[in-house]
Scaffold this motif. Structure first.
Motif, PDB file in Angstrom:
ATOM      1  N   VAL A   1       0.799  -1.202  -0.121  1.00 64.01           N
ATOM      2  CA  VAL A   1       0.092  -0.003  -0.063  1.00 64.01           C
ATOM      3  C   VAL A   1       0.857   1.213  -0.054  1.00 64.01           C
ATOM      4  CG1 VAL A   1      -1.664   1.332   1.341  1.00 64.01           C
ATOM      5  CG2 VAL A   1      -1.795  -1.067   1.268  1.00 64.01           C
ATOM      6  N   MET A   2       1.903   1.182   0.667  1.00 64.70           N
ATOM      7  CA  MET A   2       2.919   2.324   0.640  1.00 64.70           C
ATOM      8  C   MET A   2       3.399   2.698  -0.624  1.00 64.70           C
ATOM      9  SD  MET A   2       4.000   4.650   2.660  1.00 64.70           S
ATOM     10  CE  MET A   2       3.872   4.033   4.078  1.00 64.70           C
ATOM     11  N   ALA A   3       3.639   1.468  -1.366  1.00 60.50           N
ATOM     12  CA  ALA A   3       4.114   1.789  -2.901  1.00 60.50           C
ATOM     13  C   ALA A   3       2.955   2.464  -3.672  1.00 60.50           C
ATOM     14  CB  ALA A   3       4.628   0.449  -3.238  1.00 60.50           C
ATOM     15  N   LEU A   4       1.921   1.921  -3.359  1.00 64.28           N
ATOM     16  CA  LEU A   4       0.588   2.518  -4.230  1.00 64.28           C
ATOM     17  C   LEU A   4       0.336   3.899  -3.774  1.00 64.28           C
ATOM     18  CD1 LEU A   4      -1.454  -0.690  -4.096  1.00 64.28           C
ATOM     19  CD2 LEU A   4      -0.269   0.026  -5.957  1.00 64.28           C
ATOM     20  N   ILE A   5       0.653   4.206  -2.764  1.00 66.70           N
ATOM     21  CA  ILE A   5       0.516   5.669  -2.116  1.00 66.70           C
ATOM     22  C   ILE A   5       1.672   6.670  -2.735  1.00 66.70           C
ATOM     23  CG2 ILE A   5       0.202   7.118  -0.168  1.00 66.70           C
ATOM     24  CD1 ILE A   5      -1.120   4.978   1.231  1.00 66.70           C
ATOM     25  N   LEU A   6       2.862   6.042  -2.711  1.00 66.89           N
ATOM     26  CA  LEU A   6       3.908   6.842  -2.979  1.00 66.89           C
ATOM     27  C   LEU A   6       4.127   7.172  -4.497  1.00 66.89           C
ATOM     28  CD1 LEU A   6       6.772   5.967  -0.343  1.00 66.89           C
ATOM     29  CD2 LEU A   6       5.476   8.060  -0.532  1.00 66.89           C
ATOM     30  N   SER A   7       3.878   6.165  -5.279  1.00 68.87           N
ATOM     31  CA  SER A   7       3.979   6.118  -6.585  1.00 68.87           C
ATOM     32  C   SER A   7       3.372   7.345  -7.377  1.00 68.87           C
ATOM     33  CB  SER A   7       3.567   4.961  -7.293  1.00 68.87           C
ATOM     34  OG  SER A   7       2.402   4.638  -6.941  1.00 68.87           O
ATOM     35  N   PRO A   8       2.047   7.714  -7.003  1.00 68.64           N
ATOM     36  CA  PRO A   8       1.285   8.927  -7.744  1.00 68.64           C
ATOM     37  C   PRO A   8       2.245  10.065  -7.331  1.00 68.64           C
ATOM     38  CG  PRO A   8      -0.090   7.562  -6.613  1.00 68.64           C
ATOM     39  CD  PRO A   8       1.135   7.005  -6.250  1.00 68.64           C
ATOM     40  N   ILE A   9       2.592  10.304  -5.958  1.00 68.20           N
ATOM     41  CA  ILE A   9       3.211  11.555  -5.528  1.00 68.20           C
ATOM     42  C   ILE A   9       4.442  11.429  -6.230  1.00 68.20           C
ATOM     43  CG2 ILE A   9       4.521  12.500  -3.685  1.00 68.20           C
ATOM     44  CD1 ILE A   9       2.488  10.991  -1.936  1.00 68.20           C
ATOM     45  N   ILE A  10       5.326  10.725  -6.469  1.00 69.10           N
ATOM     46  CA  ILE A  10       6.651  10.625  -7.288  1.00 69.10           C
ATOM     47  C   ILE A  10       6.181  10.935  -8.641  1.00 69.10           C
ATOM     48  CG2 ILE A  10       8.491   8.913  -7.980  1.00 69.10           C
ATOM     49  CD1 ILE A  10       8.287   7.697  -5.406  1.00 69.10           C
TER      50      ILE A  10
ATOM     51  N   VAL B   1       9.252   5.200 -13.615  1.00 64.60           N
ATOM     52  CA  VAL B   1       8.736   5.163 -12.232  1.00 64.60           C
ATOM     53  C   VAL B   1       8.383   3.645 -12.253  1.00 64.60           C
ATOM     54  CG1 VAL B   1       6.990   5.607 -10.690  1.00 64.60           C
ATOM     55  CG2 VAL B   1       8.077   7.520 -11.731  1.00 64.60           C
ATOM     56  N   ILE B   2       7.555   3.214 -13.128  1.00 69.48           N
ATOM     57  CA  ILE B   2       6.892   1.910 -13.092  1.00 69.48           C
ATOM     58  C   ILE B   2       8.085   0.918 -13.105  1.00 69.48           C
ATOM     59  CG2 ILE B   2       5.689   0.042 -14.473  1.00 69.48           C
ATOM     60  CD1 ILE B   2       3.981   2.741 -15.301  1.00 69.48           C
ATOM     61  N   LEU B   3       8.880   0.936 -14.125  1.00 67.26           N
ATOM     62  CA  LEU B   3      10.298  -0.003 -14.162  1.00 67.26           C
ATOM     63  C   LEU B   3      11.146   0.145 -13.142  1.00 67.26           C
ATOM     64  CD1 LEU B   3      11.484   0.598 -18.036  1.00 67.26           C
ATOM     65  CD2 LEU B   3      10.266  -1.695 -17.095  1.00 67.26           C
ATOM     66  N   GLY B   4      11.225   1.255 -12.376  1.00 67.43           N
ATOM     67  CA  GLY B   4      11.837   1.335 -11.237  1.00 67.43           C
ATOM     68  C   GLY B   4      11.341   0.397 -10.286  1.00 67.43           C
ATOM     69  N   ALA B   5      10.047   0.591 -10.122  1.00 66.49           N
ATOM     70  CA  ALA B   5       9.143  -0.213  -9.118  1.00 66.49           C
ATOM     71  C   ALA B   5       9.270  -1.936  -9.510  1.00 66.49           C
ATOM     72  CB  ALA B   5       7.783   0.291  -9.157  1.00 66.49           C
ATOM     73  N   SER B   6       8.894  -1.889 -10.701  1.00 61.97           N
ATOM     74  CA  SER B   6       8.714  -3.476 -11.025  1.00 61.97           C
ATOM     75  C   SER B   6      10.369  -4.148 -10.540  1.00 61.97           C
ATOM     76  CB  SER B   6       8.558  -3.697 -12.522  1.00 61.97           C
ATOM     77  OG  SER B   6       7.385  -3.154 -12.719  1.00 61.97           O
ATOM     78  N   SER B   7      11.274  -3.335 -10.889  1.00 59.80           N
ATOM     79  CA  SER B   7      12.602  -4.021 -10.743  1.00 59.80           C
ATOM     80  C   SER B   7      12.762  -4.539  -9.217  1.00 59.80           C
ATOM     81  CB  SER B   7      13.672  -3.406 -11.081  1.00 59.80           C
ATOM     82  OG  SER B   7      13.798  -1.933 -10.153  1.00 59.80           O
ATOM     83  N   ILE B   8      12.229  -3.856  -8.418  1.00 63.73           N
ATOM     84  CA  ILE B   8      12.259  -4.156  -6.944  1.00 63.73           C
ATOM     85  C   ILE B   8      11.149  -5.013  -6.485  1.00 63.73           C
ATOM     86  CG2 ILE B   8      14.072  -2.679  -6.291  1.00 63.73           C
ATOM     87  CD1 ILE B   8      11.913  -0.851  -5.237  1.00 63.73           C
ATOM     88  N   GLY B   9      10.212  -5.406  -7.291  1.00 65.06           N
ATOM     89  CA  GLY B   9       9.074  -6.333  -7.082  1.00 65.06           C
ATOM     90  C   GLY B   9       7.646  -5.463  -6.393  1.00 65.06           C
ATOM     91  N   MET B  10       7.714  -4.247  -6.598  1.00 66.04           N
ATOM     92  CA  MET B  10       6.725  -3.414  -6.257  1.00 66.04           C
ATOM     93  C   MET B  10       5.547  -3.336  -7.103  1.00 66.04           C
ATOM     94  SD  MET B  10       7.205  -2.330  -2.817  1.00 66.04           S
ATOM     95  CE  MET B  10       7.485  -3.848  -2.653  1.00 66.04           C
ATOM     96  N   PRO B  11       4.480  -3.593  -6.424  1.00 64.17           N
ATOM     97  CA  PRO B  11       3.200  -3.828  -7.592  1.00 64.17           C
ATOM     98  C   PRO B  11       2.558  -2.246  -7.642  1.00 64.17           C
ATOM     99  CG  PRO B  11       2.638  -4.818  -5.640  1.00 64.17           C
ATOM    100  CD  PRO B  11       3.997  -4.294  -5.363  1.00 64.17           C
ATOM    101  N   VAL B  12       3.073  -1.295  -8.176  1.00 67.03           N
ATOM    102  CA  VAL B  12       2.765   0.094  -8.276  1.00 67.03           C
ATOM    103  C   VAL B  12       1.579  -0.042  -9.158  1.00 67.03           C
ATOM    104  CG1 VAL B  12       4.765   1.223  -7.702  1.00 67.03           C
ATOM    105  CG2 VAL B  12       4.214   0.867 -10.040  1.00 67.03           C
ATOM    106  N   SER B  13       0.432   0.888  -9.177  1.00 71.88           N
ATOM    107  CA  SER B  13      -0.521   0.958 -10.133  1.00 71.88           C
ATOM    108  C   SER B  13       0.163   1.937 -11.434  1.00 71.88           C
ATOM    109  CB  SER B  13      -1.639   1.796  -9.477  1.00 71.88           C
ATOM    110  OG  SER B  13      -2.598   2.212 -10.480  1.00 71.88           O
ATOM    111  N   THR B  14      -0.155   1.277 -12.665  1.00 66.46           N
ATOM    112  CA  THR B  14       0.227   1.881 -13.790  1.00 66.46           C
ATOM    113  C   THR B  14      -0.824   2.941 -14.135  1.00 66.46           C
ATOM    114  OG1 THR B  14      -0.765   0.227 -15.176  1.00 66.46           O
ATOM    115  CG2 THR B  14       1.423   0.025 -14.851  1.00 66.46           C
ATOM    116  N   THR B  15      -1.959   2.795 -13.747  1.00 66.92           N
ATOM    117  CA  THR B  15      -3.119   3.782 -14.023  1.00 66.92           C
ATOM    118  C   THR B  15      -2.616   5.152 -13.074  1.00 66.92           C
ATOM    119  OG1 THR B  15      -4.588   1.936 -14.193  1.00 66.92           O
ATOM    120  CG2 THR B  15      -5.624   4.285 -13.778  1.00 66.92           C
ATOM    121  N   HIS B  16      -2.235   5.090 -11.805  1.00 71.82           N
ATOM    122  CA  HIS B  16      -1.939   5.875 -10.964  1.00 71.82           C
ATOM    123  C   HIS B  16      -0.728   6.894 -11.415  1.00 71.82           C
ATOM    124  CE1 HIS B  16      -4.110   4.926  -6.961  1.00 71.82           C
ATOM    125  NE2 HIS B  16      -4.977   4.355  -7.963  1.00 71.82           N
TER     126      HIS B  16
END
Length: 332
Positions: free
Chosen positions: A136-145, A264-279
């Motif tokens: 959830v932290m990854a999903l919250i932070l990714s839109p801010i980033i 942002v998405i590739l960076g998150a995927s490389s460490i296994g974080m399921p960020v929302s591409t939509t967000h």
């Protein structure tokens, strides 16, 4: 007498691939809305490119699949019915938001769906709260980033080319935008197809077909194909919301949006974080829009998008909870 557990496994695999297919046409806009709205590519060409690169991206890694399959709940304590109800909850919510043209998160939907089904089955105590907190932290932070990087990238590009004639500048960036859209489509595949891979692998482990949580090759290929086919089906309702109604974009803006989001998405995927591409894509559009001026953003559309974000996890969880209760006397 039929093997009910095997029938349930087949239903889970079918539902997970259906989720991937729906995810494909639901999230097509993530990769191609901006290049369609700026006319860098036709709708048909953009969808074909996105479908192919979604497939390619899905085959690259399984780190996000492991996070989804092991980070929400211990796969050894999950039944086929839990997985099926979780997927159906995510699918129903995705279809509702697609119908209304709202770019909600498939990542949030599948996480909320699994959570709701697990709670219906064995209570909230069996959830991995530490793993969920990380997700959830990854999903919250990714839109801010996404907003920050979109804003900064746009400011840098405009300063570099502030003396350029807008006509030739946009013509050149229209060509570059094709490459940035391809980059975005590939990154979308690395993130989103893996969610279904994680769910199917969880079901295979629950049935006993695999000894440990390792994603089989056939699961990778089938999920990648399902997402590619879904992407090829398109998703014009959401393309219109993101690419036309939210912020009016020129090719230079589209290039900055797609490049920033893909990074942002590739960076998150490389460490296994399921960020929302939509967000991520909508937040980078917001960042780019704000860099122009605050009035460049349609704040009414932004409000509707934020509401879809806020509601997705609890709504998908509630639908999955109710789906489990309905299916239990039928298949339990």
């Amino acid at each position: 007498m039929p093997d009910m557990a095997l029938i349930m496994l087949v239903l889970v695999v079918f539902a997970a691939l259906a989720f991937d297919y729906i995810n494909g046409f639901h999230d097509t806009a993530n990769a191609i809305a901006t290049c369609v709205s700026t006319r860098a590519l036709s709708v048909k060409a953009a969808i074909f490119m996105a479908a192919f690169l979604n497939f390619a991206g899905a085959m690259v890694s399984t780190k996000v699949a492991s996070t989804i399959g092991k980070g929400i709940v211990d796969a050894n304590h999950v039944t086929q019915l839990v997985v099926l109800a979780g997927i159906l909850g995510a699918i129903i919510w995705n279809l509702i938001t697609w119908y209304y043209g709202m770019p909600s998160s498939s990542s949030h939907a599948i996480i909320g769906g699994i959570m709701g089904a697990v709670i219906a089955h064995s209570g909230a105590a069996t959830l991995h709260w530490k793993g969920l907190q990380k997700i959830v932290m990854a999903l919250i932070l990714s839109p801010i980033i996404g907003v920050a990087i979109g804003f900064i990238f746009m400011v840098i590009v405009m300063r570099l080319f502030h003396n350029s004639n807008p006509g030739p500048l946009n013509k050149n960036f229209r060509k570059l935008q094709v490459a940035s859209a391809a980059f975005m489509a590939f990154s979308h595949g690395t993130a989103d197809a893996q969610k279904s891979m994680g769910v199917i692998t969880m079901a295979l482990l629950s049935y006993g077909l695999i000894p440990t949580f390792d994603v089989p090759t056939w699961v990778k290929i089938s999920c990648a194909v399902a997402m590619g086919l879904g992407t090829a089906a398109g998703g014009w309702r959401i393309i219109k919301t993101i690419g036309k109604d939210f912020v009016k974009l020129q090719p230079v803006h589209g290039f900055c949006v797609e490049t920033a989001a893909a990074g942002v998405i590739l960076g998150a995927s490389s460490i296994g974080m399921p960020v929302s591409t939509t967000h991520v894509i909508t937040s980078t559009i917001l960042g780019v829009g704000v860099s122009k001026r605050l009035t460049a953003v349609n704040w009414n559309v932004a409000k509707r998008i934020v509401w879809a974000w806020v509601l997705t996890i609890p709504a998908a969880a509630l639908v999955a909870f109710m789906t489990y209760q309905v299916l239990l006397p039928l298949l339990g």
